[in-house]
Design a protein around this motif. Structure first.
Motif, PDB file in Angstrom:
ATOM      1  N   SER A  49       2.476 -18.815 -12.272  1.00 18.10           N
ATOM      2  CA  SER A  49       1.973 -17.517 -12.997  1.00 18.10           C
ATOM      3  C   SER A  49       1.728 -17.710 -14.649  1.00 18.10           C
ATOM      4  N   SER A  50       2.200 -18.742 -15.103  1.00 14.41           N
ATOM      5  CA  SER A  50       1.972 -18.707 -16.478  1.00 14.41           C
ATOM      6  C   SER A  50       0.559 -19.210 -16.769  1.00 14.41           C
ATOM      7  N   HIS A  51      -0.062 -19.828 -15.556  1.00 12.56           N
ATOM      8  CA  HIS A  51      -1.332 -20.386 -15.566  1.00 12.56           C
ATOM      9  C   HIS A  51      -2.603 -19.594 -14.851  1.00 12.56           C
ATOM     10  N   CYS A  52      -1.763 -18.289 -14.583  1.00 12.70           N
ATOM     11  CA  CYS A  52      -2.854 -17.088 -13.912  1.00 12.70           C
ATOM     12  C   CYS A  52      -3.164 -17.822 -12.705  1.00 12.70           C
ATOM     13  N   GLN A  53      -2.191 -18.594 -12.049  1.00 13.99           N
ATOM     14  CA  GLN A  53      -2.769 -19.097 -10.529  1.00 13.99           C
ATOM     15  C   GLN A  53      -2.017 -18.396  -9.220  1.00 13.99           C
ATOM     16  N   ILE A  54      -1.009 -17.845  -9.676  1.00 13.42           N
ATOM     17  CA  ILE A  54      -0.290 -16.985  -8.495  1.00 13.42           C
ATOM     18  C   ILE A  54      -0.104 -15.539  -9.385  1.00 13.42           C
ATOM     19  N   LEU A  55      -0.718 -14.517  -8.853  1.00 11.10           N
ATOM     20  CA  LEU A  55      -0.978 -13.242  -9.473  1.00 11.10           C
ATOM     21  C   LEU A  55      -0.638 -12.072  -8.365  1.00 11.10           C
ATOM     22  N   VAL A  56      -0.076 -11.008  -9.069  1.00 15.88           N
ATOM     23  CA  VAL A  56       0.021  -9.692  -8.216  1.00 15.88           C
ATOM     24  C   VAL A  56      -1.043  -8.751  -8.617  1.00 15.88           C
ATOM     25  N   ALA A  57      -1.888  -8.382  -7.659  1.00 20.05           N
ATOM     26  CA  ALA A  57      -2.594  -7.255  -8.019  1.00 20.05           C
ATOM     27  C   ALA A  57      -2.405  -5.989  -7.300  1.00 20.05           C
ATOM     28  N   SER A  58      -2.375  -4.772  -8.274  1.00 24.58           N
ATOM     29  CA  SER A  58      -1.920  -3.594  -7.995  1.00 24.58           C
ATOM     30  C   SER A  58      -2.877  -2.592  -7.231  1.00 24.58           C
ATOM     31  N   HIS A  59      -2.349  -1.943  -6.399  1.00 23.53           N
ATOM     32  CA  HIS A  59      -3.175  -0.841  -5.806  1.00 23.53           C
ATOM     33  C   HIS A  59      -3.158   0.566  -6.775  1.00 23.53           C
ATOM     34  N   ASN A  60      -3.282   0.488  -8.121  1.00 26.92           N
ATOM     35  CA  ASN A  60      -3.010   1.392  -8.895  1.00 26.92           C
ATOM     36  C   ASN A  60      -4.083   2.573  -8.861  1.00 26.92           C
ATOM     37  N   SER A  61      -5.291   2.160  -8.276  1.00 28.77           N
ATOM     38  CA  SER A  61      -6.462   3.045  -8.207  1.00 28.77           C
ATOM     39  C   SER A  61      -6.132   3.888  -6.902  1.00 28.77           C
ATOM     40  N   LEU A  62      -5.273   3.584  -6.035  1.00 34.74           N
ATOM     41  CA  LEU A  62      -5.015   4.320  -4.713  1.00 34.74           C
ATOM     42  C   LEU A  62      -3.918   5.288  -4.906  1.00 34.74           C
ATOM     43  N   LEU A  71       0.933  -1.340  -0.067  1.00 33.17           N
ATOM     44  CA  LEU A  71       0.138   0.031  -0.098  1.00 33.17           C
ATOM     45  C   LEU A  71       0.752   1.329   0.020  1.00 33.17           C
ATOM     46  N   PRO A  72       0.437   2.378  -0.606  1.00 32.18           N
ATOM     47  CA  PRO A  72       1.056   3.552  -0.412  1.00 32.18           C
ATOM     48  C   PRO A  72       1.392   4.085   0.919  1.00 32.18           C
ATOM     49  N   ARG A  73       2.249   4.861   1.427  1.00 33.07           N
ATOM     50  CA  ARG A  73       2.352   5.248   2.448  1.00 33.07           C
ATOM     51  C   ARG A  73       3.027   6.508   2.393  1.00 33.07           C
ATOM     52  N   ALA A  74       2.984   7.311   3.603  1.00 37.83           N
ATOM     53  CA  ALA A  74       3.261   8.937   3.763  1.00 37.83           C
ATOM     54  C   ALA A  74       4.007   9.206   4.862  1.00 37.83           C
ATOM     55  N   ASP A  75       4.716   8.293   5.504  1.00 35.15           N
ATOM     56  CA  ASP A  75       5.461   8.313   6.595  1.00 35.15           C
ATOM     57  C   ASP A  75       7.060   8.807   6.558  1.00 35.15           C
ATOM     58  N   SER A  76       7.500   8.270   5.478  1.00 34.53           N
ATOM     59  CA  SER A  76       8.948   8.329   5.172  1.00 34.53           C
ATOM     60  C   SER A  76       9.324   8.268   3.556  1.00 34.53           C
ATOM     61  N   ASP A  77       9.858   8.950   3.068  1.00 35.42           N
ATOM     62  CA  ASP A  77      10.112   8.887   1.647  1.00 35.42           C
ATOM     63  C   ASP A  77      11.316   7.774   1.486  1.00 35.42           C
ATOM     64  N   GLN A  78      11.890   7.500   2.363  1.00 36.31           N
ATOM     65  CA  GLN A  78      12.962   6.299   2.036  1.00 36.31           C
ATOM     66  C   GLN A  78      11.937   5.004   2.257  1.00 36.31           C
ATOM     67  N   LEU A  79      11.075   4.984   3.275  1.00 36.69           N
ATOM     68  CA  LEU A  79      10.286   3.777   3.385  1.00 36.69           C
ATOM     69  C   LEU A  79       9.154   3.406   2.144  1.00 36.69           C
ATOM     70  N   SER A  80       8.790   4.664   1.604  1.00 40.59           N
ATOM     71  CA  SER A  80       8.071   4.657   0.525  1.00 40.59           C
ATOM     72  C   SER A  80       8.742   4.008  -0.573  1.00 40.59           C
ATOM     73  N   SER A  81      10.165   4.559  -0.725  1.00 35.81           N
ATOM     74  CA  SER A  81      10.757   4.113  -1.831  1.00 35.81           C
ATOM     75  C   SER A  81      11.164   2.414  -1.896  1.00 35.81           C
TER      76      SER A  81
END
Length: 210
Positions: free
Chosen positions: A115-128, A86-96
């Motif tokens: 992952s090639s069978h779409c069974q392990i996936l990463v989902a992004s918080h792009n909308s946040l 998740l995005p964070r706003a406590d520290s630029d270093q930790l955010s990086s």
């Protein structure tokens, strides 16, 4: 934390390393959804800066290993999905470092056979996205307010924004037809149509029913 031995880990019995196998042993789970461990980033404030990047990459490796083990040992699983940091706003270093984790996580997941069978996936918080000071205050709370730490979504729009981001992320991973039920902390299995178990952070979000 991802694993019990991670720097600064205070609750060793609550690490993903221990909770996920226990969860899968007690429930028939169809979709396992994990939120990347915010504490793995936060705890690095206690570690020399020269070592932080190595630890955060190890955190991503830990989580992918936990996901691979779950997928290999539990045939009932259709998908194992991990939401990135998740995005964070406590520290630029930790955010990086959170961004480094996300990039490493994607590389590792892309390399795993599942992952090639779409069974392990990463989902992004792009909308946040937290592009303005007003938006950060709405999500995290006013910087002057008691309890505001730049990590937990304690602002007036925090729970709503977090929930919307989770739903958007899960839909992008192929899980649709979500609804919400009230305001809770960590996700838990509901009666009725729900067939997914969510291991969440202490951030507030509405319970997701599928």
């Amino acid at each position: 934390n991802s694993v019990s031995s991670y720097p600064g880990s205070k609750f060793s019995k609550s690490s993903f390393e221990r909770v996920v196998p226990r969860l899968l042993a007690n429930h028939s789970v169809t979709n396992l959804i994990l939120q990347s461990p915010t504490s793995d980033v936060t705890n690095l404030s206690q570690v020399p800066e020269s070592q932080q990047k190595d630890f955060i990459k190890q955190s991503a490796q830990n989580m992918v290993g936990i996901m691979e083990k779950a997928w290999a040992e539990h045939p009932s699983l259709r998908k194992v999905i991990i939401l990135d940091q998740l995005p964070r706003a406590d520290s630029d270093q930790l955010s990086s470092l959170a961004n480094t984790y996300n990039a490493t996580l994607r590389e590792l997941v892309a390399a795993t056979p599942a992952s090639s069978h779409c069974q392990i996936l990463v989902a992004s918080h792009n909308s946040l996205t937290l592009a303005s000071k007003d938006m950060r205050s709405a999500v995290f709370g006013s910087p002057s307010a008691r309890g505001t730490d730049g990590i937990h979504f304690r602002g007036k729009e925090g729970s709503k924004t977090h929930t919307s981001s989770i739903i958007s992320a899960l839909k992008s991973a192929g899980l649709n037809d979500w609804s919400t039920q009230g305001r809770r902390g960590a996700g838990r299995q509901q009666n009725g149509r729900t067939h997914s178990q969510t291991v969440g952070t202490s951030n507030q979000f509405a319970v997701l029913n599928c």
